[in-house]
Design an enzyme around this catalytic site. Structure first.
Site, PDB file in Angstrom:
ATOM      1  N   ARG A   1       0.903  -1.179   0.015  1.00 51.26           N
ATOM      2  CA  ARG A   1      -0.125  -0.035  -0.175  1.00 51.26           C
ATOM      3  C   ARG A   1       0.876   1.171  -0.031  1.00 51.26           C
ATOM      4  O   ARG A   1       1.944   1.178   0.691  1.00 51.26           O
ATOM      5  CB  ARG A   1      -0.744   0.039   1.363  1.00 51.26           C
ATOM      6  CG  ARG A   1      -2.035  -0.950   1.107  1.00 51.26           C
ATOM      7  CD  ARG A   1      -2.957  -0.454   2.227  1.00 51.26           C
ATOM      8  NE  ARG A   1      -2.487  -0.019   3.448  1.00 51.26           N
ATOM      9  CZ  ARG A   1      -3.292   0.874   4.317  1.00 51.26           C
ATOM     10  NH1 ARG A   1      -4.363   1.278   4.397  1.00 51.26           N
ATOM     11  NH2 ARG A   1      -2.835   1.098   5.507  1.00 51.26           N
TER      12      ARG A   1
ATOM     13  N   SER B   1       6.777  -4.878   7.642  1.00 46.51           N
ATOM     14  CA  SER B   1       6.364  -5.929   8.739  1.00 46.51           C
ATOM     15  C   SER B   1       7.129  -7.077   8.838  1.00 46.51           C
ATOM     16  O   SER B   1       6.445  -8.141   8.812  1.00 46.51           O
ATOM     17  CB  SER B   1       4.820  -6.050   8.434  1.00 46.51           C
ATOM     18  OG  SER B   1       4.483  -4.719   8.592  1.00 46.51           O
TER      19      SER B   1
ATOM     20  N   ASP C   1       4.398  -2.909  11.873  1.00 41.58           N
ATOM     21  CA  ASP C   1       2.972  -2.628  11.532  1.00 41.58           C
ATOM     22  C   ASP C   1       2.315  -2.769  13.147  1.00 41.58           C
ATOM     23  O   ASP C   1       1.435  -2.055  13.297  1.00 41.58           O
ATOM     24  CB  ASP C   1       2.253  -3.694  10.821  1.00 41.58           C
ATOM     25  CG  ASP C   1       2.729  -5.119  10.956  1.00 41.58           C
ATOM     26  OD1 ASP C   1       3.558  -5.528  11.991  1.00 41.58           O
ATOM     27  OD2 ASP C   1       2.043  -6.101  10.353  1.00 41.58           O
TER      28      ASP C   1
END
Ligand code: BGC
Length: 459
Positions: A73, A135, A188
């Site tokens: 993203r 992450s 994350d």
């Protein structure tokens, strides 16, 4: 008759009783202490270099990137103060080829996506600060540097372990002449905690229950005994990224079944991330698939028949388990749809008893996941004295921010976690612990951290 016996056996195999949970929690607290005490412990307890809590008054324009879940993203975030923000985002699919190829190709791909995003949404003429949510376990050396310890969740790019992903990505930005500066590298869990704390400053933990699983929480810096060069900090607390997925890789206490062992043996990171493998969305479907195949081979399920789909590794997704578990129809029609239309078993071939057995498999695997996740949280609550201790002292309540598809969509996940905490510590846990869904960790949270990094740099 045979199916009833199978049903009982499955429930027993996936059961984690209260005593066993207590033992897991005890071990968890010990492993946390080891991780805080020295480098190289199984549960790494990584200082994130994020200290201080957001006030909600932070302002500014930031870019954020999120790599490590299902998609890549890219986001543009405007922090407006008063806990308000706007966010524009674009998702990009990361192919398996990129996940398993050379790190340079992955970084070039990410840079292309950022380039594409900025041309569409951004200001191409000023340098933008970016919070990079990466992450995976990074042994951080500062807010925007660190070393990749290992890959997880099906990624296995060459030439990345032992290197600094921020440097590798920044190089790719240079190659493309992109005016983007990586201001922070963010796990994350830490992004989730910060995103929630931007709106609710009393938030104490950030948890991911999605493709992978992990948790971070605020720790007193004085409790982090191992050497790390934290320099100037904004407060005497720091967020610690636990990397709890690695818990019990020694296989001493986790109740691994033969279905877990098979999944682990066939994964790209054998004997690593065993706690994560029993909890998170990437793996639950595979555990359930292994269980179905076992009972097919014993001629107890589907009359002994399988299908090429069901025989394919990773093909039975955890999302199907959610559908099956949420199926309350009399003939289990949604379960039939998953088995016959998606997993391609011959139309009309599954009996109601077959579908009931599959439902029990999904319920058992899902419930065990929630109970094990609760054991991890219970470990942190004990360590932080957030349950009434032996001295009878009551140290207040605890707001836990959680992101991830498992928590959001898996039926009864939150209920099962709460029940497990109640079993461990009593009824008071129902009001003591509050779980809240927090979605924008990797966008909002990473931007808040990029902002805090620049605040620290300017001090
Ligand atoms: C990674 C963690 C991450 C978690 C959730 C794990 O596989 O090691 O860094 O926080 O997945 O995405």
């Amino acid at each position: 008759m045979e199916q009833c016996q199978a049903l009982e056996q499955i429930q027993t195999e996936f059961q984690v009783n209260t005593d066993h949970m207590h033992a897991i929690v005890k071990q968890f607290v010990q492993e946390m202490n080891k991780g805080l005490d020295h480098h190289g412990a199984t549960v790494a307890m990584i200082p994130s270099f994020v200290s201080g809590r957001p006030t909600g008054q932070e302002k500014g324009q930031y870019l954020a990137l999120d790599l490590g879940g299902t998609n890549l993203r890219v986001c543009q975030v405007a922090l407006l103060g008063d806990g308000q923000y706007t966010l524009h985002q674009q998702k990009y699919v990361v192919s398996d080829q990129l996940k398993l190829g050379d790190m340079r190709h992955l970084c070039d791909f990410i840079a292309d996506c950022v380039d594409d995003f900025i041309s569409e949404h951004g200001d191409q003429h000023t340098t933008l600060d970016l919070g990079f949510t990466f992450s995976f376990p990074i042994l951080q050396t500062s807010i925007n540097s660190g070393e990749l310890k290992q890959w997880t969740k099906g990624f296995a790019c060459a030439n990345a372990v032992g290197k600094d992903p921020a440097v590798l990505l920044q190089d790719a930005f240079h190659r493309k002449n992109l005016q983007v500066n990586i201001a922070a590298i963010v796990n994350d869990t830490v992004g989730t905690l910060m995103a929630h704390a931007y709106r609710h400053p009393e938030t104490t933990m950030g948890v991911i229950l999605g493709t992978g699983s992990n948790t971070c929480y605020y720790e007193d810096i004085s409790q982090i005994k191992k050497d790390f060069n934290h320099g100037k900090t904004l407060s005497d607390e720091m967020v610690v990224n636990m990397e709890w997925g690695a818990f019990d890789c020694e296989r001493r206490i986790l109740p691994l079944t033969m279905y877990d062992n098979k999944m682990n043996r066939e994964s790209v990171n054998v004997n690593e991330q065993l706690f994560e493998k029993m909890i998170s969305g990437m793996y639950l479907g595979e555990i359930a698939r292994n269980c179905m195949l076992y009972w097919i081979d014993r001629l107890v399920l589907f009359g002994g028949r399988s299908s090429p789909e069901l025989n394919t590794q990773w093909r039975f997704e955890t999302a199907y388990m959610s559908t099956i578990q949420a199926d309350h129809s009399k003939d289990l029609a949604a379960t039939k749809h998953v088995l016959e239309d998606i997993m391609d078993l011959p139309a009309g071939s599954t009996t109601l008893a077959d579908r009931q057995l599959v439902q029990v498999i999904c319920q058992s695997v899902g419930r065990r996941s929630a109970r094990l996740a609760a054991c991890g949280l219970a470990g942190i609550l004990s360590h932080k004295n957030l349950v009434v201790g032996d001295n009878g002292q009551d140290d207040g309540s605890c707001l836990i921010a959680i992101d991830g598809s498992l928590f959001e969509f898996y039926p009864d996940f939150e209920k099962n976690m709460t029940e497990a905490l109640v079993e461990l510590f009593g009824e008071k846990m129902r009001s003591r612990v509050r779980f809240e869904l927090s979605r924008d960790g990797s966008g909002l949270g990473a931007s808040v951290i990029a902002m805090m990094a620049s605040k620290l740099a300017s001090q």
